[in-house]
Design an enzyme around this catalytic site. Structure first.
Site, mmCIF file in Angstrom:
data_model
loop_
_atom_site.group_PDB
_atom_site.id
_atom_site.type_symbol
_atom_site.label_atom_id
_atom_site.label_comp_id
_atom_site.label_asym_id
_atom_site.label_seq_id
_atom_site.Cartn_x
_atom_site.Cartn_y
_atom_site.Cartn_z
ATOM 1 N N ALA A 124 0.857 -1.185 0.000
ATOM 2 C CA ALA A 124 0.000 0.000 0.000
ATOM 3 C C ALA A 124 0.891 1.233 0.000
ATOM 4 O O ALA A 124 1.215 1.786 1.055
ATOM 5 C CB ALA A 124 -0.944 -0.017 1.200
ATOM 6 N N THR A 126 0.972 3.583 -3.286
ATOM 7 C CA THR A 126 0.478 4.611 -4.198
ATOM 8 C C THR A 126 -0.757 5.336 -3.654
ATOM 9 O O THR A 126 -1.624 4.725 -3.037
ATOM 10 C CB THR A 126 0.143 3.963 -5.555
ATOM 11 N N ILE A 157 -4.214 -0.499 -5.477
ATOM 12 C CA ILE A 157 -3.552 -1.491 -4.624
ATOM 13 C C ILE A 157 -3.946 -2.911 -5.074
ATOM 14 O O ILE A 157 -5.105 -3.332 -4.903
ATOM 15 C CB ILE A 157 -3.904 -1.280 -3.131
ATOM 16 N N SER A 158 -2.967 -3.618 -5.626
ATOM 17 C CA SER A 158 -3.194 -5.005 -6.050
ATOM 18 C C SER A 158 -3.478 -5.859 -4.818
ATOM 19 O O SER A 158 -2.869 -5.658 -3.760
ATOM 20 C CB SER A 158 -1.952 -5.550 -6.755
ATOM 21 N N ARG A 271 -1.793 -20.638 -40.670
ATOM 22 C CA ARG A 271 -2.582 -19.708 -41.470
ATOM 23 C C ARG A 271 -2.034 -19.647 -42.904
ATOM 24 O O ARG A 271 -0.852 -19.374 -43.118
ATOM 25 C CB ARG A 271 -2.518 -18.323 -40.809
ATOM 26 N N GLY A 342 -3.489 -10.823 -37.505
ATOM 27 C CA GLY A 342 -4.488 -10.102 -38.294
ATOM 28 C C GLY A 342 -5.789 -9.977 -37.522
ATOM 29 O O GLY A 342 -5.791 -9.888 -36.287
ATOM 30 N N GLU A 366 4.945 -0.677 -10.974
ATOM 31 C CA GLU A 366 6.206 -0.851 -10.237
ATOM 32 C C GLU A 366 7.219 0.230 -10.614
ATOM 33 O O GLU A 366 8.406 -0.042 -10.778
ATOM 34 C CB GLU A 366 6.775 -2.260 -10.509
ATOM 35 N N GLY A 367 6.729 1.443 -10.757
ATOM 36 C CA GLY A 367 7.566 2.551 -11.221
ATOM 37 C C GLY A 367 7.430 2.658 -12.726
ATOM 38 O O GLY A 367 7.756 1.705 -13.438
ATOM 39 N N THR A 368 6.936 3.798 -13.205
ATOM 40 C CA THR A 368 6.758 3.944 -14.652
ATOM 41 C C THR A 368 8.121 3.835 -15.350
ATOM 42 O O THR A 368 9.167 4.026 -14.722
ATOM 43 C CB THR A 368 6.156 5.321 -15.002
#
Lengths: 386, 266
Positions: A124, A126, A157-158, A271, A342, A366-368
């Site tokens: 916890a 952010t 929060i995940s 394909r 496609g 986890e930090g941009t």
């Protein structure tokens, strides 16, 4: 976290996780992801396998596996469904922080339960105004006798709903200069009066996994839950924990990218276009070659960052580079996979569109990646200073 | 009284190896191992381990010994039964075991079982996915002079006896046999449990005992093939794709069924 895991053991562990993914995860991944359903039925299996104790030391009931094996596990889980890796992602940041910085009492009280999955953890950190600028958090912890009173709101929060313990970052000295010395980290356990889970976020990807707002309104946390027993250490504790998080996010990116690559190779051989499999057209071959080379390079960077962590060396540079590179590769490879497929790749009939939706999480989470570049640059300038 | 359970297990080529990676050396009459695709423990042998673990859980006091014969064991593959919970493993590793036929394999395994002491229950996978002969378990039971209960879907331990429900095409039959006996199982006995991370870590500290044919008082001539393989080849197959189109999904299904019946496939 433990002694180096042998190659033979690693292969068995990867094989086990691969079997689990194939037997139990892949059959539900697309449907659960589309409907945003949490895979509750996987939890007892993951507990039994020992996946909640990967990096918890053996003396506290965990597996004590090294970070290279840790990365391999996250890669395999993410190949099947990246959201499943999220169940144990920030769980292991909490367990790592306690393992490294916790008091003996905290380790004995919390870690064995985390290893069994009886306590499922999260991070916890952010807030709506503090993510990349983590020192700008406004959640406060005010000492009152043998307790701290917590007030504030956390975002994104995940495991916020399904988890029951969090590494909670709060300011114990809001006036501190530098700001980070006023931040402490607590083990916050549910249920606690004054705590509630707020809004569950409806996300582009990483679906099925609960990502929530957490609300702390005069919540009381025992002083015994201040990690390490000393105020003002929380920022460093969490930043170190995030380095393990960067390895896990980078490994997730490799897993999703590998899944996209494998799907593309398989599809291109089946394909037909212009009278032959599209894999025999050079335009597709060039794509596959670039995708494979990028995924391979990303994987080696993740393993290198993990190996450095295992050897006890400083690895913030390598972890940031691995996270930056692997997540960008994941985004590119997922897009290329869609081009190879496609129209059908754009539908929900195949998992390719899921890979495409999941990839940005690794770029932002986890930090941009912008913050990763700053971490890398600062470390480089420090390394080559006169 | 502690129960001694023997499980015979075989390392085989991964049956999910893509056809494109499957090669046969017709001159040498050998299957060429697929590059980069590790072997696996035969699926029905994993069912046999699962059956043994269930018996152990029911009996309380039992030792599970896994025995395998071959010449090129991949240890991280072969240790899977130990990771699942088996107690010990014996590998009979010998150059002469490279190309055993069913009779030779049964000879080696029965000698090895005798050498371990008194086995109460021997459990084998019904057949191995490489050659699908299903001969070896019958050979072992014959050589050891014990009853063979085949295709068990359930195993119940009694007082000095075992009761087995054997799958049949139209149901099942129930047999009772005195111990010792041999039981073959397939996937109807139940899905093999996963190993656990802890099980893998514990298995990593166990070293399988390794025997040679010499340790079993066997010479190469004792296990020389009784069968001669005349020819080994991958049958040529012509693939033709025909699209069945109907007015809607139900109509397409009906037309497909008609076509399959017409071709005498159903």
């Amino acid at each position: 976290m433990g002694a180096q895991t042998s190659e033979e053991t690693r292969k068995q562990i990867v094989s086990l996780v691969r079997d689990f993914v194939k037997r139990d995860v892949e059959p539900i991944a697309n449907a659960y992801d589309n409907e945003d359903i949490y895979p509750h039925e996987l939890i007892p299996i993951m507990c039994e396998l020992g996946l909640f104790g990967i990096n918890i030391p053996t003396e506290y009931g965990g597996m004590g596996l090294d970070f290279t094996t840790f990365a391999m596990i996250f890669e395999e889980l993410s190949k099947g469904w990246m959201s499943v890796s999220g169940i144990i992602g920030t769980h292991h940041i909490l367990s790592y922080i306690i393992s490294v910085y916790g008091t003996e009492e905290q380790k004995h009280r919390i870690l064995p339960k985390m290893a069994k999955g009886e306590i499922r953890g999260g991070l916890a950190l952010t807030e709506s105004e503090a993510g990349s600028d983590a020192q700008n958090i406004s959640t406060t912890a005010v000492k009152d006798g043998e307790e701290y009173v917590i007030n504030g709101r956390k975002m994104f929060i995940s495991n916020g709903d399904n988890g029951n313990a969090f590494a909670l970052m709060a300011k114990t000295d809001p006036k501190s200069d530098p700001r980070h010395r006023g931040i402490s980290c607590f083990i916050f356990e549910k249920p606690t009066d004054g705590f509630k889970v707020g809004r569950q976020l409806d996300k582009l990807g990483y679906r099925g996994l609960d990502t929530c707002e957490l609300i702390f309104d005069d919540c009381r946390v025992p002083s015994d839950n201040l990690i390490g027993g000393e105020e003002g250490r929380g920022f460093g504790q969490v930043m170190n924990g995030l380095e393990t998080g960067r390895i896990n996010v980078a490994a997730r990116a490799v897993g999703v990218a590998q899944a996209a690559l494998e799907a593309s190779v398989t599809y291109s051989k089946k394909r037909l276009a212009f009278g032959k499999p599209i894999s025999e057209h050079q335009a597709i071959q060039l794509k596959l070659a670039e995708m494979a080379a990028k995924v391979h390079a990303a994987r080696l960077m993740v393993y290198d960052a993990a190996r450095k962590k295992d050897s006890g060396e400083r690895n913030d540079l390598e972890a940031a580079m691995a996270k930056l590179f692997a997540s960008e590769v994941c985004g590119e490879v997922a897009m290329e996979a869609m081009r190879v497929h496609g129209g059908v790749g754009y539908t929900k009939d195949l998992p390719v569109e899921r890979y495409y939706r999941d990839a940005p999480l690794m770029i932002i989470g986890e930090g941009t990646n912008e913050i990763m570049k700053l971490v890398i640059a600062r470390r480089l300038l420090e390394k080559y200073s006169d | 009284m502690s129960l001694n359970i023997i499980v015979c297990a075989k390392q085989v080529m991964d049956p999910e190896t893509p056809l494109s990676a499957f090669n046969v050396d017709e001159a040498a009459k050998r299957v060429v191992p697929a590059q980069g695709i590790p072997p696996v423990v035969n699926g029905f042998c994993e069912n046999a381990v699962e059956a043994a673990l269930k018996i152990k859980e029911a009996a309380g006091d039992a030792t599970i010994t896994v025995i395998s014969v071959g010449n090129d064991f991949v240890m991280d593959v072969m240790k899977k039964p130990l990771s699942m919970g088996a107690d010990q493993m014996i590998l009979i590793q010998d150059p002469a075991a490279e190309n055993l036929d069913a009779l030779g394999t049964a000879t080696v395994l029965s000698k090895a079982i005798e050498k371990t002491g008194e086995a109460d229950i021997i459990i084998c996978g019904q057949q191995a996915s490489d050659w699908d002969n299903a001969h070896v378990p019958l050979g072992i039971s014959e050589m050891l002079g014990v009853a063979c209960l085949s295709e068990a879907r359930s195993i119940d331990l009694g007082d000095g006896t075992v009761t087995v429900a054997s799958s049949r095409s139209d149901g099942y039959e129930v047999f009772e046999a005195p111990l010792p006996c041999l039981i073959t199982v397939n996937n109807e006995i139940g899905q093999p449990r996963y190993p656990t991370l802890r099980g893998i870590m514990q298995a990593s500290r166990k070293t399988p005992e390794t025997w040679t044919l010499n340790d079993l008082d066997l010479s190469e001539s004792d296990v020389s093939p009784a069968l001669t393989l005349s020819e080994l080849f991958v049958p040529a197959s012509d693939r033709e794709c025909q699209i069945i189109e109907g007015e809607d999904e139900a109509d397409s299904g009906r037309l497909l069924a008609l076509k399959l019946r017409e071709e005498k496939i159903i």
